[in-house]
Design a protein around this motif. Structure first.
Motif, short mmCIF file in Angstrom:
data_model
loop_
_atom_site.label_atom_id
_atom_site.label_comp_id
_atom_site.label_asym_id
_atom_site.label_seq_id
_atom_site.Cartn_x
_atom_site.Cartn_y
_atom_site.Cartn_z
N ASN A 21 0.75 -1.14 -0.18
CA ASN A 21 0.12 -0.01 0.06
C ASN A 21 0.76 1.17 -0.01
O ASN A 21 0.64 2.17 -0.88
N ASN A 25 1.30 4.15 -2.95
CA ASN A 25 1.02 5.56 -2.80
C ASN A 25 2.19 6.34 -3.00
O ASN A 25 1.97 7.33 -3.79
N GLY A 37 -4.82 -1.11 1.16
CA GLY A 37 -5.09 -0.59 2.61
C GLY A 37 -6.16 -1.06 3.11
O GLY A 37 -5.75 -1.46 4.44
N ASN A 65 -0.78 6.32 5.52
CA ASN A 65 -1.54 6.20 4.22
C ASN A 65 -2.21 7.49 3.93
O ASN A 65 -2.31 7.79 2.70
N SER A 68 0.77 10.09 3.09
CA SER A 68 1.50 9.31 1.95
C SER A 68 2.59 10.22 1.25
O SER A 68 2.29 11.08 0.62
#
Length: 119
Positions: A21, A25, A37, A65, A68
């Motif tokens: 993930n 990103n 994610g 996340n 990012s």
């Protein structure tokens, strides 16, 4: 990754999903990062002893996340090119700088708030 997520075992499936993930990103592939994610959060929830309450690892992953670091903002570059920009890549340095600062800031905040007493 082990320093960011000390509560997650190195061989746990959540670690692989989180790495993929974050990599997606970084490359600016937001839509490709979303399923990874969601999988990572579901895997992190398997380690959760208090269901319905986010763990420190879950909060850290969500913060990373969300903020990012993006090295190749593909969507922004495509939009600028479509709008007829003469220099599509002039925004790369500010984007990398801003996302690096924001990610560093949220990591520091998560570590600091993680030390507070939980209620």
């Amino acid at each position: 990754m082990k320093r960011l997520f000390p509560d997650v075992p190195e061989d746990h499936p959540a670690m692989g999903s989180m790495v993929m993930n974050i990599a997606a990103n970084i490359l600016g592939l937001g839509n490709a990062a979303t399923p990874l994610g969601l999988t990572a959060m579901a895997e992190l929830d398997t380690l959760n002893t208090k269901k319905g309450v986010a763990t420190d690892a879950m909060v850290m992953f969500l913060a990373i996340n969300t903020s990012s670091v993006t090295l190749i903002p593909a969507t922004v570059l495509a939009l600028r090119q479509g709008a007829g920009s003469t220099n599509v890549t002039e925004v790369l340095a500010p984007i990398v700088l801003a996302t690096t600062i924001s990610t560093g800031f949220v990591v520091i905040l998560c570590k600091l708030f993680g030390r507070l007493r939980h209620y």
